[in-house]
Design a protein around this motif. Sequence first.
Motif, mmCIF file in Angstrom:
data_model
loop_
_atom_site.group_PDB
_atom_site.id
_atom_site.type_symbol
_atom_site.label_atom_id
_atom_site.label_comp_id
_atom_site.label_asym_id
_atom_site.label_seq_id
_atom_site.Cartn_x
_atom_site.Cartn_y
_atom_site.Cartn_z
ATOM 1 N N LEU A 19 2.402 19.855 66.042
ATOM 2 C CA LEU A 19 1.709 19.085 65.006
ATOM 3 C C LEU A 19 2.536 19.027 63.734
ATOM 4 C CD1 LEU A 19 -2.042 20.166 65.337
ATOM 5 C CD2 LEU A 19 -0.881 18.220 66.371
ATOM 6 N N GLY A 20 3.211 20.141 63.390
ATOM 7 C CA GLY A 20 4.062 20.185 62.209
ATOM 8 C C GLY A 20 5.225 19.217 62.309
ATOM 9 N N LYS A 21 5.837 19.125 63.494
ATOM 10 C CA LYS A 21 6.960 18.189 63.687
ATOM 11 C C LYS A 21 6.481 16.754 63.560
ATOM 12 C CE LYS A 21 9.713 21.076 66.748
ATOM 13 N NZ LYS A 21 10.141 21.295 68.139
ATOM 14 N N ALA A 22 5.280 16.481 64.110
ATOM 15 C CA ALA A 22 4.745 15.113 64.034
ATOM 16 C C ALA A 22 4.456 14.738 62.592
ATOM 17 C CB ALA A 22 3.467 15.019 64.861
ATOM 18 N N ARG A 23 4.022 15.714 61.793
ATOM 19 C CA ARG A 23 3.692 15.457 60.392
ATOM 20 C C ARG A 23 4.961 15.256 59.562
ATOM 21 N NH1 ARG A 23 0.366 20.083 57.743
ATOM 22 N NH2 ARG A 23 2.272 21.097 58.352
ATOM 23 N N THR A 28 1.335 12.977 69.959
ATOM 24 C CA THR A 28 2.241 14.097 69.705
ATOM 25 C C THR A 28 2.541 14.850 70.997
ATOM 26 O OG1 THR A 28 1.470 14.343 67.436
ATOM 27 C CG2 THR A 28 2.528 16.264 68.426
ATOM 28 N N LEU A 29 1.516 15.125 71.791
ATOM 29 C CA LEU A 29 1.708 15.849 73.045
ATOM 30 C C LEU A 29 2.502 15.016 74.046
ATOM 31 C CD1 LEU A 29 -1.819 17.466 73.412
ATOM 32 C CD2 LEU A 29 0.312 18.631 72.829
ATOM 33 N N LYS A 30 2.243 13.717 74.069
ATOM 34 C CA LYS A 30 2.981 12.839 74.986
ATOM 35 C C LYS A 30 4.453 12.797 74.609
ATOM 36 C CE LYS A 30 3.098 8.170 76.822
ATOM 37 N NZ LYS A 30 2.588 6.810 76.730
#
Length: 196
Positions: free
Chosen positions: A191-195, A12-14
């Motif tokens: 994290l919300g966007k990744a989810r 997610t951070l990458k």
Amino acid sequence: MTNPTLDEIERTLKDAGGENRPPAPAYTPAAVALILRRDASGVSVLFIERSPHDGDPWSGDLGFPGGKVEAGDAGPRNAAERETREELGVDLASARLLGRLADIEGAHLPIRVSCFVYGVTGALSLHPGGEVRDAFWVSLEALRDPARHVTAPVRFGGERFERPAIILPVPGKPVLWGITYRLVMQFLALLGKARG
């Protein structure tokens, strides 16, 4: 990503690839370490409560270990790791660097903060130094809980403000607000966007 793994957080951070440029000359560069612990109950974030000190604008506030980038530091990441050693006795050389958040600038002071995200597994021995009153872990679940998100009265530089904040599930602690609040919200949004 209700209960993310460190691998998922690293991806997610990458993928986020936040903008991180050198601070303008008017801004003091600083760096902090957002340390995550993954265990059977999920992911927790390490916070510190700063000791009260005259002349320290963040005296008594909650935050992440960190501070100004000094002349002897090899860069912001090195500064975050040095400050974590000095403040908590924790050597992040054995921790896993998961990535970094986009740099942010202070709302009340000319400071530009770089935030490096580390992952650890198992127990971490914490030895708070003189600058730190306490260190404690808070679950991602508690940080996401909308009931904990409030507008609260805070003080900075002798002035009183109403600011967005999070009430942490640790009795007797002040609210989480300011630069650390903004970094936490940036992290939770990623994290919300990744989810989603």
